[in-house]
Design a protein around this motif. Sequence first.
Motif, PDB file in Angstrom:
ATOM      1  N   LEU A 127       0.816  -1.217   0.000  1.00  0.00           N
ATOM      2  CA  LEU A 127       0.000   0.000   0.000  1.00  0.00           C
ATOM      3  C   LEU A 127       0.852   1.271   0.000  1.00  0.00           C
ATOM      4  N   ALA A 179       0.582   2.456  -3.545  1.00  0.00           N
ATOM      5  CA  ALA A 179      -0.699   2.281  -4.232  1.00  0.00           C
ATOM      6  C   ALA A 179      -1.272   3.635  -4.644  1.00  0.00           C
ATOM      7  N   GLY A 180      -1.750   3.711  -5.875  1.00  0.00           N
ATOM      8  CA  GLY A 180      -2.402   4.912  -6.359  1.00  0.00           C
ATOM      9  C   GLY A 180      -1.493   5.966  -6.946  1.00  0.00           C
ATOM     10  N   ALA A 190      -9.990  -1.852 -11.233  1.00  0.00           N
ATOM     11  CA  ALA A 190      -9.734  -1.511  -9.835  1.00  0.00           C
ATOM     12  C   ALA A 190      -8.241  -1.401  -9.542  1.00  0.00           C
ATOM     13  N   ASN A 191      -7.405  -1.983 -10.405  1.00  0.00           N
ATOM     14  CA  ASN A 191      -5.962  -1.905 -10.199  1.00  0.00           C
ATOM     15  C   ASN A 191      -5.422  -0.484 -10.355  1.00  0.00           C
ATOM     16  N   ARG A 203      -6.172   1.898  -8.619  1.00  0.00           N
ATOM     17  CA  ARG A 203      -6.003   2.432  -7.259  1.00  0.00           C
ATOM     18  C   ARG A 203      -5.143   1.514  -6.382  1.00  0.00           C
ATOM     19  N   ARG A 204      -4.686   0.410  -6.948  1.00  0.00           N
ATOM     20  CA  ARG A 204      -3.977  -0.606  -6.174  1.00  0.00           C
ATOM     21  C   ARG A 204      -2.506  -0.698  -6.564  1.00  0.00           C
ATOM     22  N   SER A 205      -1.792  -1.484  -5.763  1.00  0.00           N
ATOM     23  CA  SER A 205      -0.478  -1.979  -6.171  1.00  0.00           C
ATOM     24  C   SER A 205      -0.647  -3.413  -6.661  1.00  0.00           C
ATOM     25  N   VAL A 206       0.168  -3.777  -7.637  1.00  0.00           N
ATOM     26  CA  VAL A 206       0.066  -5.094  -8.257  1.00  0.00           C
ATOM     27  C   VAL A 206       1.445  -5.746  -8.255  1.00  0.00           C
ATOM     28  N   PRO A 238       2.427   0.414  -8.393  1.00  0.00           N
ATOM     29  CA  PRO A 238       1.093   0.956  -8.637  1.00  0.00           C
ATOM     30  C   PRO A 238       0.618   0.678 -10.055  1.00  0.00           C
ATOM     31  N   ARG A 268      -1.718   2.539 -11.591  1.00  0.00           N
ATOM     32  CA  ARG A 268      -2.192   3.761 -12.241  1.00  0.00           C
ATOM     33  C   ARG A 268      -1.340   4.226 -13.423  1.00  0.00           C
TER      34      ARG A 268
END
Length: 270
Positions: free
Chosen positions: A55, A58-59, A134-135, A137-140, A172, A174
């Motif tokens: 996190l 993330a974003g 949804a990724n 806003r996430r980390s992958v 992230p 994004r």
Amino acid sequence: MTITAIPVVFIHGLWLHAGSWQPWADRFAARGYTPLMPGWPGEPGTVEAARRDPLAVAGLGIDDVTGHYAAIIRDLPEAPVLVGHSFGGLFAQKLLGLGLGRAAVAIDPAPVKGVKPLPFAQLRSAFPVLCNPANRRRSVSLTAAQFRYGFGNAISRNESDELFGRWTIPSPGRPLFEAALANFTRTSPAAVEIGNAARGPLLFISGQEDHTVPDVVTRAAYKLYGDSPAITDLKQFPGRGHSLVVDSGWRQVADYALEWLARHPMEVGR
């Protein structure tokens, strides 16, 4: 510490930790540069810590990361050389276009606004992120198999797996969405000041077997600068993939970048 030599700022891309630049930093230091390897904003200081805290990044988007490096550069006593890989290559172009570097090396750079080719290999490499909105806003994180396809396809499986275990971190999603939509967004953060005639020299480096940023994509980015009077060069490495900055052939790439920098004047300031 007082920086007396020309600084060089190394900028990593998605899924590799900032520490992966250490061999490059040592090689550039041996040539008289002062290397810096700042991570992305909020990036933990080690691979292990980054994996424990996905996190933390993330974003983050392109503008967030560009602004982070711009602030670092403005605190330096003089304008640095910028060396970026993948999305780091996109950031290096943005920073150079803004006059925040004296020269830049963009290695297998993520596509900027205006780059049109979209090969299947690139889509497949980005699929772990782009498959789920949804990724954004996430980390992958990548699996070893996904890393093998996107980064390690031109090296042995053993080496790919070793690099995956040593350097990969969650990143992230994004920036990938922003780059994918760049040509459909009027004020895209992936836009670069391509027409800045006063910028310093820019070198594109392409691994011709790269799946994540295929050679045709790097060549398309290089061609966008075709009308610029500023120095813009392209070097293609046959048989090399997206791992070319961290795999066993990294010295060849680093030494070419050093030789290119030595051949070109770097009088541009901030």
